[in-house]
Design a protein around this motif. Sequence first.
Motif, PDB file in Angstrom:
ATOM      1  N   ALA A 133     -34.863  14.120  58.613  1.00 51.54           N
ATOM      2  CA  ALA A 133     -35.942  13.388  57.935  1.00 51.54           C
ATOM      3  C   ALA A 133     -36.811  12.650  58.958  1.00 51.54           C
ATOM      4  CB  ALA A 133     -35.358  12.410  56.913  1.00 51.54           C
ATOM      5  N   LEU A 134     -36.175  12.084  59.997  1.00 55.56           N
ATOM      6  CA  LEU A 134     -36.958  11.416  61.054  1.00 55.56           C
ATOM      7  C   LEU A 134     -37.817  12.433  61.802  1.00 55.56           C
ATOM      8  CD1 LEU A 134     -34.499   8.768  62.557  1.00 55.56           C
ATOM      9  CD2 LEU A 134     -36.617   8.312  61.302  1.00 55.56           C
ATOM     10  N   GLU A 135     -37.279  13.616  61.975  1.00 56.36           N
ATOM     11  CA  GLU A 135     -38.037  14.703  62.623  1.00 56.36           C
ATOM     12  C   GLU A 135     -39.277  15.050  61.783  1.00 56.36           C
ATOM     13  OE1 GLU A 135     -36.919  16.168  65.591  1.00 56.36           O
ATOM     14  OE2 GLU A 135     -38.951  17.009  65.534  1.00 56.36           O
ATOM     15  N   ALA A 136     -39.121  15.015  60.463  1.00 54.07           N
ATOM     16  CA  ALA A 136     -40.234  15.352  59.557  1.00 54.07           C
ATOM     17  C   ALA A 136     -41.387  14.355  59.669  1.00 54.07           C
ATOM     18  CB  ALA A 136     -39.735  15.432  58.118  1.00 54.07           C
ATOM     19  N   VAL A 137     -41.095  13.150  60.173  1.00 53.16           N
ATOM     20  CA  VAL A 137     -42.169  12.167  60.384  1.00 53.16           C
ATOM     21  C   VAL A 137     -42.405  11.955  61.893  1.00 53.16           C
ATOM     22  CG1 VAL A 137     -41.762  10.991  58.181  1.00 53.16           C
ATOM     23  CG2 VAL A 137     -40.605  10.157  60.234  1.00 53.16           C
ATOM     24  N   ASN A 138     -41.965  12.927  62.676  1.00 54.83           N
ATOM     25  CA  ASN A 138     -42.176  12.944  64.145  1.00 54.83           C
ATOM     26  C   ASN A 138     -41.625  11.685  64.821  1.00 54.83           C
ATOM     27  OD1 ASN A 138     -43.675  15.213  63.419  1.00 54.83           O
ATOM     28  ND2 ASN A 138     -45.611  14.119  63.480  1.00 54.83           N
ATOM     29  N   LEU A 139     -40.427  11.267  64.408  1.00 47.16           N
ATOM     30  CA  LEU A 139     -39.897  10.005  64.926  1.00 47.16           C
ATOM     31  C   LEU A 139     -38.427  10.103  65.358  1.00 47.16           C
ATOM     32  CD1 LEU A 139     -41.626   7.482  65.167  1.00 47.16           C
ATOM     33  CD2 LEU A 139     -40.561   6.594  63.105  1.00 47.16           C
ATOM     34  N   SER A 140     -37.936  11.299  65.540  1.00 47.08           N
ATOM     35  CA  SER A 140     -36.508  11.414  65.889  1.00 47.08           C
ATOM     36  C   SER A 140     -36.222  10.773  67.251  1.00 47.08           C
ATOM     37  CB  SER A 140     -36.039  12.869  65.855  1.00 47.08           C
ATOM     38  OG  SER A 140     -36.928  13.685  66.556  1.00 47.08           O
ATOM     39  N   HIS A 141     -37.229  10.669  68.114  1.00 51.68           N
ATOM     40  CA  HIS A 141     -37.035  10.051  69.437  1.00 51.68           C
ATOM     41  C   HIS A 141     -36.908   8.528  69.340  1.00 51.68           C
ATOM     42  CE1 HIS A 141     -41.268   9.836  68.601  1.00 51.68           C
ATOM     43  NE2 HIS A 141     -41.486   9.032  69.623  1.00 51.68           N
ATOM     44  N   ARG A 142     -37.106   7.976  68.152  1.00 49.77           N
ATOM     45  CA  ARG A 142     -36.963   6.526  67.965  1.00 49.77           C
ATOM     46  C   ARG A 142     -35.765   6.195  67.055  1.00 49.77           C
ATOM     47  NH1 ARG A 142     -39.882   6.331  71.639  1.00 49.77           N
ATOM     48  NH2 ARG A 142     -41.959   5.421  71.842  1.00 49.77           N
ATOM     49  N   ALA A 143     -34.861   7.146  66.895  1.00 52.70           N
ATOM     50  CA  ALA A 143     -33.749   7.006  65.941  1.00 52.70           C
ATOM     51  C   ALA A 143     -32.926   5.739  66.162  1.00 52.70           C
ATOM     52  CB  ALA A 143     -32.847   8.238  66.013  1.00 52.70           C
ATOM     53  N   ASN A 167     -34.296  14.660  49.707  1.00 51.14           N
ATOM     54  CA  ASN A 167     -35.072  15.833  49.299  1.00 51.14           C
ATOM     55  C   ASN A 167     -35.558  15.710  47.850  1.00 51.14           C
ATOM     56  OD1 ASN A 167     -36.311  18.271  49.733  1.00 51.14           O
ATOM     57  ND2 ASN A 167     -34.518  19.458  49.083  1.00 51.14           N
ATOM     58  N   PRO A 168     -36.315  14.646  47.562  1.00 49.93           N
ATOM     59  CA  PRO A 168     -36.712  14.379  46.174  1.00 49.93           C
ATOM     60  C   PRO A 168     -37.778  15.358  45.669  1.00 49.93           C
ATOM     61  CG  PRO A 168     -37.872  12.890  47.640  1.00 49.93           C
ATOM     62  CD  PRO A 168     -36.916  13.683  48.502  1.00 49.93           C
ATOM     63  N   THR A 169     -37.856  15.466  44.349  1.00 48.09           N
ATOM     64  CA  THR A 169     -38.893  16.293  43.725  1.00 48.09           C
ATOM     65  C   THR A 169     -40.270  15.688  43.987  1.00 48.09           C
ATOM     66  OG1 THR A 169     -37.336  16.813  41.969  1.00 48.09           O
ATOM     67  CG2 THR A 169     -39.661  17.205  41.479  1.00 48.09           C
ATOM     68  N   LEU A 170     -40.327  14.350  43.940  1.00 49.13           N
ATOM     69  CA  LEU A 170     -41.619  13.660  44.034  1.00 49.13           C
ATOM     70  C   LEU A 170     -41.549  12.552  45.078  1.00 49.13           C
ATOM     71  CD1 LEU A 170     -44.462  12.901  42.826  1.00 49.13           C
ATOM     72  CD2 LEU A 170     -43.230  11.433  41.211  1.00 49.13           C
ATOM     73  N   LEU A 171     -42.548  12.543  45.967  1.00 51.86           N
ATOM     74  CA  LEU A 171     -42.708  11.423  46.899  1.00 51.86           C
ATOM     75  C   LEU A 171     -43.765  10.505  46.284  1.00 51.86           C
ATOM     76  CD1 LEU A 171     -41.807  10.444  49.718  1.00 51.86           C
ATOM     77  CD2 LEU A 171     -43.774  11.627  50.671  1.00 51.86           C
ATOM     78  N   LEU A 172     -43.352   9.284  45.957  1.00 55.60           N
ATOM     79  CA  LEU A 172     -44.226   8.363  45.230  1.00 55.60           C
ATOM     80  C   LEU A 172     -44.508   7.142  46.106  1.00 55.60           C
ATOM     81  CD1 LEU A 172     -45.575   7.767  42.479  1.00 55.60           C
ATOM     82  CD2 LEU A 172     -43.395   6.827  41.706  1.00 55.60           C
ATOM     83  N   LEU A 195     -46.806  16.698  55.374  1.00 55.87           N
ATOM     84  CA  LEU A 195     -45.841  16.920  54.290  1.00 55.87           C
ATOM     85  C   LEU A 195     -46.462  17.756  53.173  1.00 55.87           C
ATOM     86  CD1 LEU A 195     -44.273  13.334  54.146  1.00 55.87           C
ATOM     87  CD2 LEU A 195     -43.245  15.409  55.129  1.00 55.87           C
ATOM     88  N   ALA A 196     -47.741  17.495  52.870  1.00 53.37           N
ATOM     89  CA  ALA A 196     -48.435  18.266  51.831  1.00 53.37           C
ATOM     90  C   ALA A 196     -48.527  19.735  52.250  1.00 53.37           C
ATOM     91  CB  ALA A 196     -49.819  17.684  51.579  1.00 53.37           C
ATOM     92  N   ALA A 197     -48.815  19.951  53.526  1.00 52.89           N
ATOM     93  CA  ALA A 197     -48.923  21.325  54.029  1.00 52.89           C
ATOM     94  C   ALA A 197     -47.580  22.051  53.925  1.00 52.89           C
ATOM     95  CB  ALA A 197     -49.411  21.320  55.477  1.00 52.89           C
ATOM     96  N   GLN A 198     -46.481  21.275  53.961  1.00 52.59           N
ATOM     97  CA  GLN A 198     -45.139  21.870  53.820  1.00 52.59           C
ATOM     98  C   GLN A 198     -44.750  22.055  52.355  1.00 52.59           C
ATOM     99  OE1 GLN A 198     -42.796  19.022  55.978  1.00 52.59           O
ATOM    100  NE2 GLN A 198     -43.633  19.632  57.955  1.00 52.59           N
ATOM    101  N   GLY A 199     -45.642  21.649  51.437  1.00 53.70           N
ATOM    102  CA  GLY A 199     -45.382  21.883  50.020  1.00 53.70           C
ATOM    103  C   GLY A 199     -44.752  20.730  49.268  1.00 53.70           C
TER     104      GLY A 199
END
Length: 239
Positions: A133-143, A167-172, A195-199
């Motif tokens: 999940a941190l990788e998905a926001v380009n932040l795994s190097h700050r874990a 892995n929720p259905t909706l990001l609110l 994230l939108a580009a990833q669906g």
Amino acid sequence: MTSTSAGSVLELRGIHQVYGTGDAEVHALRGIDLSVAAGEYMAIMGPSGSGKSTLMNLLGCLDVASSGTYSLAGNDVNDLDEKELARVRNREIGFVFQSFNLVPRMTALQNTELPLAYGGVKYAERKRRGLEALEAVNLSHRADHRPHQLSGGQQQRVAIARALVTNPTLLLADEPTGNLDSESTHEILAIFDQLAAQGRTIVIITHEETVAGRAHRVVTVKDGLITTDRLNRERELAR
Ligand code: ADP
């Protein structure tokens, strides 16, 4: 179970929300119909007092409507009791707030893993999914960094990672850039674009035109009703 329109992950029909009784009665929502398809990136705008927070509370399963129906990922939400509502909320929704709400003494990774810890997921699996999940926001190097060692934009990215980890259905997201300077705002909007580009299915409540302008669809609420619902053509064409 209810039948939703083909491809829609959430569907509101004839939603009314009334607070108080008698003379103190406030009709916060006056008949909302709204469908959101899987993979849509939608912004909800509107002036103060228009009903945005009320709508967000319903979408997020934090409250149930006075009348009307809400179907989320096949769950008929209006009929649920508190416990069932909490279960649907934890399983289907990832929340991002204006104030990042990170735990100060925990690292970025520990903050991100938190929803999994509540869900009883084992340590190794939590760590793997937290890092993903941190990788998905380009932040795994700050874990291993704690919130005070991160910029505001980075803290909000951790909060987004925490919202994604189940892995929720909706990001609110409720005014996700409300506490951020313009540089950090761009940083967060770039993550939502990614994230939108990833669906991912994303709904953002915002006051800011620059934020809404990045979504693919913009819904405007006024006096408890949807007054406009338009596709952002440039963004659509750019997809
Ligand atoms: P927004 O988020 O767009 O500012 P809200 O959803 O907070 O709008 O409010 C819509 C209307 O409902 C407003 O008139 C507000 O005063 C009223 N309202 C919101 N929450 C409550 C509540 N818990 N009790 C009574 N009235 C409320």
